[in-house]
Design an enzyme around this catalytic site. Structure first.
Site, mmCIF file in Angstrom:
data_model
loop_
_atom_site.group_PDB
_atom_site.id
_atom_site.type_symbol
_atom_site.label_atom_id
_atom_site.label_comp_id
_atom_site.label_asym_id
_atom_site.label_seq_id
_atom_site.Cartn_x
_atom_site.Cartn_y
_atom_site.Cartn_z
ATOM 1 N N ILE A 56 -2.270 19.324 -6.180
ATOM 2 C CA ILE A 56 -1.907 19.102 -4.675
ATOM 3 C C ILE A 56 -0.681 18.516 -4.570
ATOM 4 O O ILE A 56 -0.399 18.341 -2.758
ATOM 5 C CB ILE A 56 -2.926 18.779 -3.946
ATOM 6 C CG1 ILE A 56 -3.515 17.424 -4.681
ATOM 7 C CG2 ILE A 56 -3.798 19.203 -4.102
ATOM 8 C CD1 ILE A 56 -4.506 16.207 -4.001
ATOM 9 N N GLY A 93 5.656 14.969 -7.001
ATOM 10 C CA GLY A 93 6.791 13.885 -6.962
ATOM 11 C C GLY A 93 8.073 13.629 -8.162
ATOM 12 O O GLY A 93 7.529 13.782 -8.677
ATOM 13 N N GLY A 94 8.928 12.316 -8.471
ATOM 14 C CA GLY A 94 10.034 11.883 -8.742
ATOM 15 C C GLY A 94 8.495 12.010 -10.110
ATOM 16 O O GLY A 94 9.818 12.478 -11.214
ATOM 17 N N MET A 95 7.466 11.011 -10.518
ATOM 18 C CA MET A 95 7.198 10.211 -11.593
ATOM 19 C C MET A 95 6.229 11.275 -12.076
ATOM 20 O O MET A 95 5.762 10.756 -12.670
ATOM 21 C CB MET A 95 6.913 8.735 -11.210
ATOM 22 C CG MET A 95 5.845 8.305 -11.450
ATOM 23 S SD MET A 95 5.759 7.236 -11.243
ATOM 24 C CE MET A 95 4.298 6.254 -10.379
ATOM 25 N N VAL A 127 0.321 14.955 -8.597
ATOM 26 C CA VAL A 127 -0.972 14.792 -8.201
ATOM 27 C C VAL A 127 -2.464 15.792 -7.732
ATOM 28 O O VAL A 127 -1.499 17.016 -7.754
ATOM 29 C CB VAL A 127 -1.056 14.488 -6.688
ATOM 30 C CG1 VAL A 127 -2.571 13.192 -5.911
ATOM 31 C CG2 VAL A 127 -0.421 12.397 -6.820
ATOM 32 N N LYS A 129 -3.812 11.227 -10.092
ATOM 33 C CA LYS A 129 -1.998 11.275 -10.551
ATOM 34 C C LYS A 129 -1.860 10.659 -12.109
ATOM 35 O O LYS A 129 -2.381 9.851 -12.832
ATOM 36 C CB LYS A 129 -1.417 10.267 -9.843
ATOM 37 C CG LYS A 129 -0.200 10.295 -9.466
ATOM 38 C CD LYS A 129 0.217 9.165 -8.393
ATOM 39 C CE LYS A 129 1.704 9.189 -8.412
ATOM 40 N NZ LYS A 129 2.235 8.572 -7.381
ATOM 41 N N ASP A 165 8.919 2.100 -0.604
ATOM 42 C CA ASP A 165 9.312 3.381 -1.115
ATOM 43 C C ASP A 165 8.964 4.266 0.454
ATOM 44 O O ASP A 165 8.205 5.292 -0.079
ATOM 45 C CB ASP A 165 8.954 4.169 -2.238
ATOM 46 C CG ASP A 165 9.817 5.630 -2.010
ATOM 47 O OD1 ASP A 165 10.738 5.447 -1.235
ATOM 48 O OD2 ASP A 165 9.257 6.726 -2.997
HETATM 49 N N1 LIG Z 1 -5.201 10.824 -2.671
HETATM 50 C C1 LIG Z 1 -4.635 11.905 -2.603
HETATM 51 N N2 LIG Z 1 -5.306 12.536 -1.805
HETATM 52 C C2 LIG Z 1 -4.291 13.590 -1.389
HETATM 53 N N3 LIG Z 1 -3.235 14.085 -1.611
HETATM 54 C C3 LIG Z 1 -2.552 13.263 -2.675
HETATM 55 C C4 LIG Z 1 -3.448 11.891 -2.946
HETATM 56 N N4 LIG Z 1 -2.520 11.223 -3.719
HETATM 57 C C5 LIG Z 1 -1.379 11.874 -3.370
HETATM 58 N N5 LIG Z 1 -1.415 13.081 -2.991
HETATM 59 C C6 LIG Z 1 -0.461 14.114 -2.343
HETATM 60 O O1 LIG Z 1 0.663 14.392 -3.679
HETATM 61 C C7 LIG Z 1 2.215 14.255 -3.239
HETATM 62 C C8 LIG Z 1 3.005 12.993 -4.064
HETATM 63 O O2 LIG Z 1 2.460 11.893 -5.041
HETATM 64 P P1 LIG Z 1 2.979 10.574 -5.209
HETATM 65 O O3 LIG Z 1 3.684 10.308 -3.331
HETATM 66 O O4 LIG Z 1 1.907 9.000 -4.922
HETATM 67 O O5 LIG Z 1 3.987 10.765 -5.867
HETATM 68 P P2 LIG Z 1 5.240 10.281 -6.482
HETATM 69 O O6 LIG Z 1 5.299 11.056 -7.975
HETATM 70 O O7 LIG Z 1 5.331 8.632 -6.325
HETATM 71 O O8 LIG Z 1 6.364 10.541 -5.552
HETATM 72 P P3 LIG Z 1 7.772 10.277 -4.766
HETATM 73 O O9 LIG Z 1 8.369 10.905 -5.723
HETATM 74 O O10 LIG Z 1 7.626 10.148 -3.911
HETATM 75 O O11 LIG Z 1 7.555 8.934 -5.575
HETATM 76 C C9 LIG Z 1 1.837 12.876 -2.083
HETATM 77 O O12 LIG Z 1 2.970 13.327 -1.229
HETATM 78 C C10 LIG Z 1 0.995 14.095 -1.086
HETATM 79 O O13 LIG Z 1 0.916 15.003 -0.838
#
Ligand SMILES: Nc1ncnc2c1ncn2[C@@H]1O[C@H](COP(=O)(O)OP(=O)(O)OP(=O)(O)O)[C@@H](O)[C@H]1O
Lengths: 124, 312
Positions: free
Chosen positions: B31, B34-36, B39, B54, B149
């Site tokens: 769903i 992101g960069g790291m 999810v 995640k 962030d």
């Molecule tokens: N608990 C959740 N329920 C539904 N969707 C979620 C949830 N957590 C994250 N997402 C979706 O997943 C995407 C990526 O999550 P998140 O920003 O935590 O990841 P990241 O890899 O750390 O991203 P970034 O590159 O911004 O650091 C979010 O933008 C959101 O759309």
């Protein structure tokens, strides 16, 4: 300040001005102006406290406006009735119309006064 | 034969797909990415409910020893320590069969803020969302955690209007009460998202980040949230609030999220704001708008008096 007290003060002030306006609208009454102002102030005080009390019990702008209109009109009608009883002419429109609008003003102001604080205080 | 980009991407996705066979979670779909990490929406067999998981993206050294893995675990522990309606509850942490760490959190049924803003919303609704974001961040600050962030992509608006702040992977812990290791970013590392990133972060001085770093990003969010329709302009008090929050020097910003939030609240209520000194005309027009009904009623009274006078 509670809503009835606020209504009382606002009604009183508006009553004074309403009475004084007779000097403009009917300069011939100038000799009786003190009596007129006392009378209209008294009417304003009663209007204000009634509407303020209502505003404390009922939190609704439309109902507050309606109640203000009715109280303003009824008390103004009382003034007309009093004039008729004293053998004077019946000025329905010139007295009841402004009186009703004053009721509206007090109705609006008392509903809006202390809008947030009153919710807390009155729900106890 | 060279592989097409699409083929490479799908092979990658296949390799990246988490193997949760020895856990109680069945991965359903991805769903977010992101960069790291990514999810996934998953099914929790034990409790028969949907959850979000995640996972760090591959390649990642085994057993969560890598930086991304460490960060993910740290994020989970930070989030678990912060209980607030504006922050996602963490249910569980674990390690995949291939050694990548993951954490399980509540699945939020909603849309990301950037998508949410695609549809028309009233100013009141937008300001409400901003207030909720501020609530969550102020709460985290009180617990000594700086997000660092904040972007529209890291905020979810739930189906019931709830607002949740995600992605605490870059968070910094100021007061260490949680047992989570403090600053993990190396000085000189540039992190965050351009446009929302405070100058002190952009300069790589991550150790200089504090509450006001988030105030800067919140200013950016406020700007995005209150973007006026084409042909209109941002009201001056609001523009001044945004400018103060986004001041280049932290000392010129609001000292805390609460101060920013209450200035925005004052703006929303039609009260004067701390960031802007209004002129007499602006003062008059603000009051006129605010007491419109009262002014109309008094005007009606005067008009009636004048008409009565004329028809005497
Ligand atoms: N608990 C959740 N329920 C539904 N969707 C979620 C949830 N957590 C994250 N997402 C979706 O997943 C995407 C990526 O999550 P998140 O920003 O935590 O990841 P990241 O890899 O750390 O991203 P970034 O590159 O911004 O650091 C979010 O933008 C959101 O759309």
């Amino acid at each position: 300040m509670s809503k009835p007290v606020f209504g009382l003060i606002l009604g009183g002030i508006l009553g004074i001005f309403d009475g004084l306006s007779a000097l403009v609208s009917a300069p011939e009454v100038a000799p009786q102006i003190v009596g007129i102002v006392i009378g209209s102030t008294f009417k304003g005080l009663i209007t204000g406290v009634l509407i303020g009390y209502f505003a404390r019990k009922v939190h609704s702008l439309p109902l507050g406006l309606l109640f203000g209109l009715v109280v303003g009109a009824v008390l103004a009608y009382g003034v007309v009735a009093l004039q008729i009883a004293q053998g004077g002419k019946a000025y329905y429109l010139p007295i009841m119309l402004p009186g009703s609008v004053l009721g509206l003003i007090v109705g609006y102001a008392t509903q809006r006064h202390n809008e947030h604080a009153s919710e807390v205080a009155d729900s106890r | 034969m060279p592989l097409s980009d699409a083929a490479v991407a799908s092979l990658r996705a296949l390799a990246d797909w988490p193997d949760t066979s020895d856990s109680k979670y069945d991965i359903l779909e991805r769903i977010g990415r992101g960069g790291m990490g990514s999810v996934y929406l998953a099914h929790d067999r034990a409790l028969d409910r949907r959850v979000a998981i995640k996972v760090v993206s591959l390649p990642e050294p085994p057993a969560g020893t890598g930086l991304a893995g460490e960060r993910l675990t740290r994020e989970a522990r930070i989030l678990a320590g912060l209980e607030h309606p504006g922050l996602v509850p963490v249910h569980d942490v674990g390690v995949l069969t291939d050694g990548r760490p993951y954490y399980v959190m509540k699945w939020i049924r909603g849309t990301r803020l950037d998508a949410y803003l695609q549809s028309p919303r009233t100013e009141a609704a937008r300001l409400r969302i901003f207030a909720r974001i501020c609530d969550a961040i102020a709460f985290a600050h009180q617990a000594g955690v700086i997000h660092r962030d904040l972007t529209p992509a890291n905020i979810m608006v739930g189906a019931f209007g709830e607002v949740l702040v995600l992605d605490w992977g870059l968070a910094r812990i100021r007061l260490d009460r949680s047992g989570v290791s403090p600053v993990t970013t190396q000085p000189g590392t540039v992190m965050g998202t351009a446009g929302f990133m405070a100058p002190e972060l952009a300069a790589g001085r991550s150790d200089a980040s504090d509450e006001r770093t988030d105030v800067y990003a919140l200013g950016g969010l406020l700007e995005v949230l209150t973007q006026p329709p084409r042909g209109q302009f941002t009201p001056r008090p609001l523009a001044a609030i945004i400018a103060k929050a986004r001041a280049a020097s932290p000392a010129d910003r609001y000292p805390a999220v609460e101060a920013l939030a209450s200035d925005v609240e004052r703006y929303g209520a039609g009260d004067p704001v701390a960031a802007y000194r209004e002129g007499p005309l602006e003062w008059a027009s603000r009051h006129a708008t605010r007491h419109q009904t009262a002014i109309v009623l008094v005007a009606v009274y005067i008009v009636i008096r004048v008409i009565l006078l004329a028809f005497r």
